[in-house]
Design a protein around this motif. Structure first.
Motif, PDB file in Angstrom:
ATOM      1  N   THR A  47       1.081  -1.165   0.168  1.00 59.15           N
ATOM      2  CA  THR A  47      -0.116   0.077  -0.028  1.00 59.15           C
ATOM      3  C   THR A  47       0.769   1.291   0.190  1.00 59.15           C
ATOM      4  OG1 THR A  47      -0.152  -0.358   2.425  1.00 59.15           O
ATOM      5  CG2 THR A  47      -1.966  -0.872   1.242  1.00 59.15           C
ATOM      6  N   GLU A  48       2.077   1.096   0.523  1.00 54.01           N
ATOM      7  CA  GLU A  48       3.056   2.430   0.436  1.00 54.01           C
ATOM      8  C   GLU A  48       4.362   1.595   0.766  1.00 54.01           C
ATOM      9  OE1 GLU A  48       3.720   6.006   3.384  1.00 54.01           O
ATOM     10  OE2 GLU A  48       1.791   5.186   3.563  1.00 54.01           O
ATOM     11  N   VAL A  49       5.596   2.659   0.296  1.00 54.51           N
ATOM     12  CA  VAL A  49       6.816   2.235   0.340  1.00 54.51           C
ATOM     13  C   VAL A  49       7.296   3.722   1.082  1.00 54.51           C
ATOM     14  CG1 VAL A  49       9.055   1.576  -0.483  1.00 54.51           C
ATOM     15  CG2 VAL A  49       7.000   0.674  -1.327  1.00 54.51           C
ATOM     16  N   ASN A  50       7.897   3.588   2.294  1.00 54.32           N
ATOM     17  CA  ASN A  50       8.390   4.948   2.725  1.00 54.32           C
ATOM     18  C   ASN A  50       9.932   4.812   2.856  1.00 54.32           C
ATOM     19  OD1 ASN A  50       9.399   3.469   5.269  1.00 54.32           O
ATOM     20  ND2 ASN A  50       7.049   3.934   6.084  1.00 54.32           N
ATOM     21  N   LEU A  55       4.722  -1.028   3.332  1.00 54.92           N
ATOM     22  CA  LEU A  55       3.687  -1.206   4.181  1.00 54.92           C
ATOM     23  C   LEU A  55       2.592  -2.034   3.349  1.00 54.92           C
ATOM     24  CD1 LEU A  55       3.244   2.348   5.415  1.00 54.92           C
ATOM     25  CD2 LEU A  55       4.385   0.648   6.495  1.00 54.92           C
ATOM     26  N   TRP A  69      11.647  -2.405  -6.983  1.00 55.57           N
ATOM     27  CA  TRP A  69      10.198  -2.373  -7.036  1.00 55.57           C
ATOM     28  C   TRP A  69      10.030  -2.963  -8.507  1.00 55.57           C
ATOM     29  CZ3 TRP A  69       5.906  -1.135  -4.242  1.00 55.57           C
ATOM     30  CH2 TRP A  69       4.624  -1.174  -4.746  1.00 55.57           C
TER      31      TRP A  69
END
Length: 103
Positions: A47-50, A55, A69
């Motif tokens: 849902t997210e990459v920080n 995540l 990715w």
């Protein structure tokens, strides 16, 4: 991390299973050091990459040091064009799982 319940969805089930087994197996490096297998997480939709974690919705964040990715594999243009020319029907419906492979 794989969002679906399988790796290499465009391939036969036996090949998918072998690929998953190969990823997960422990190995010895050329200097006889033990190398852990890959921790493959299926059904893990990112849902997210920080800056420090990937995540996965409600699941625990996955820490990383270097994130690559990859969006999967796709069909070559001649296959995509052929599938498009077939219009609606069984072949067009099969593309949801075949991912550009002509059957």
């Amino acid at each position: 991390l794989e969002a679906t319940d399988q790796v290499l969805g465009a391939f036969d089930a036996s090949l998918r299973a072998e690929a998953l087994d190969e990823l997960r197996v422990r190995r010895l490096a050329t200097d006889n050091q033990d190398i852990a297998g890959v921790d493959v997480k299926l059904g893990a939709q990112v849902t997210e990459v920080n800056g420090t974690h990937v995540l996965l919705g409600e699941a625990d964040p996955v820490p990383y040091g270097f994130c690559v990715w990859a969006t999967g594999n796709g069909a070559v243009s001649v296959v995509s064009e052929t599938v498009s020319s077939l219009g609606e029907g069984a072949q067009a419906e099969a593309q949801a799982t075949a991912r550009g492979r002509l059957a």
